[in-house]
Design a protein around this motif. Structure first.
Motif, PDB file in Angstrom:
ATOM      1  N   ILE A  44       0.857  -1.183   0.000  1.00 32.74           N
ATOM      2  CA  ILE A  44       0.000   0.000   0.000  1.00 32.74           C
ATOM      3  C   ILE A  44       0.892   1.230   0.000  1.00 32.74           C
ATOM      4  O   ILE A  44       1.740   1.389   0.885  1.00 32.74           O
ATOM      5  N   LEU A  45       0.698   2.094  -0.986  1.00 30.75           N
ATOM      6  CA  LEU A  45       1.431   3.347  -1.045  1.00 30.75           C
ATOM      7  C   LEU A  45       0.537   4.479  -0.544  1.00 30.75           C
ATOM      8  O   LEU A  45      -0.610   4.605  -0.968  1.00 30.75           O
ATOM      9  N   VAL A  46       1.074   5.274   0.358  1.00 35.13           N
ATOM     10  CA  VAL A  46       0.380   6.454   0.861  1.00 35.13           C
ATOM     11  C   VAL A  46       1.233   7.644   0.443  1.00 35.13           C
ATOM     12  O   VAL A  46       2.320   7.856   0.980  1.00 35.13           O
ATOM     13  N   GLU A  47       0.756   8.391  -0.550  1.00 27.17           N
ATOM     14  CA  GLU A  47       1.535   9.507  -1.080  1.00 27.17           C
ATOM     15  C   GLU A  47       1.238  10.788  -0.313  1.00 27.17           C
ATOM     16  O   GLU A  47       0.078  11.124  -0.081  1.00 27.17           O
ATOM     17  N   ILE A  48       2.304  11.474   0.053  1.00 23.84           N
ATOM     18  CA  ILE A  48       2.205  12.677   0.872  1.00 23.84           C
ATOM     19  C   ILE A  48       2.940  13.811   0.165  1.00 23.84           C
ATOM     20  O   ILE A  48       4.086  13.639  -0.259  1.00 23.84           O
ATOM     21  N   ASP A  49       2.290  14.947   0.045  1.00 23.61           N
ATOM     22  CA  ASP A  49       2.939  16.118  -0.538  1.00 23.61           C
ATOM     23  C   ASP A  49       4.118  16.505   0.368  1.00 23.61           C
ATOM     24  O   ASP A  49       3.955  16.558   1.586  1.00 23.61           O
ATOM     25  N   PRO A  50       5.295  16.767  -0.197  1.00 25.14           N
ATOM     26  CA  PRO A  50       6.461  17.094   0.629  1.00 25.14           C
ATOM     27  C   PRO A  50       6.254  18.260   1.602  1.00 25.14           C
ATOM     28  O   PRO A  50       6.908  18.317   2.635  1.00 25.14           O
ATOM     29  N   VAL A  51       5.313  19.140   1.318  1.00 22.23           N
ATOM     30  CA  VAL A  51       5.047  20.237   2.248  1.00 22.23           C
ATOM     31  C   VAL A  51       4.424  19.711   3.548  1.00 22.23           C
ATOM     32  O   VAL A  51       4.496  20.355   4.589  1.00 22.23           O
ATOM     33  N   ASN A  52       3.860  18.503   3.505  1.00 23.21           N
ATOM     34  CA  ASN A  52       3.210  17.894   4.669  1.00 23.21           C
ATOM     35  C   ASN A  52       4.108  16.890   5.384  1.00 23.21           C
ATOM     36  O   ASN A  52       3.638  16.081   6.177  1.00 23.21           O
ATOM     37  N   TRP A  53       5.411  16.943   5.136  1.00 22.15           N
ATOM     38  CA  TRP A  53       6.380  16.015   5.726  1.00 22.15           C
ATOM     39  C   TRP A  53       7.483  16.861   6.347  1.00 22.15           C
ATOM     40  O   TRP A  53       8.228  17.530   5.632  1.00 22.15           O
TER      41      TRP A  53
END
Length: 128
Positions: A101-110
């Motif tokens: 399962i891939l959970v993609e996160i915008d880099p601004v939210n990391w």
């Protein structure tokens, strides 16, 4: 900078915990082209009564959840899925017992080092 969690049932890994983690790391490197020192993987083994799995799955059924920056191509994801099943199959996990399962996160939210990842030179490309 993926953050990866492996969930599986207790009993089949035995003394091979590090081998499983390293297999997942190699798959991440092959699929996502991350550097070797980019490591964040945890392994959780559950008692049989604490993890229900689909009918017909074996004792090594594993769910690999990968939180990663958005931007990877479909081809990179295909490479990752193939590498993950190849690596874990070598340790006795049937390909049909692997769920990714891939959970993609915008880099601004990391957040890293007190900053959003979007503001940091990561030293590698995420749009592979």
């Amino acid at each position: 900078m993926p953050a990866t969690r492996i969930d599986t049932r207790r009993g089949w890994i035995g003394e091979r915990r590090l081998a499983v983690i390293e297999a997942v790391q190699r798959a991440l490197q092959q699929g996502l082209k991350i550097p070797d020192d980019d490591r964040c993987i945890s392994l959780a083994e559950h008692d049989a009564d604490a993890m229900i799995v689909p009918r017909g799955k074996g004792p090594a059924y594993s769910v690999i959840e990968i939180k990663l920056f958005s931007g990877r191509s479909t081809e990179a994801k295909r490479r990752l899925y193939a590498a993950m099943t190849d690596e874990l199959s070598a340790l006795g996990v049937p390909k049909h017992d692997i769920k990714i399962i891939l959970v993609e996160i915008d880099p601004v939210n990391w957040g890293l080092r007190g900053l959003p990842a979007s503001d940091i030179d990561l030293g590698f490309k995420i749009d592979v």
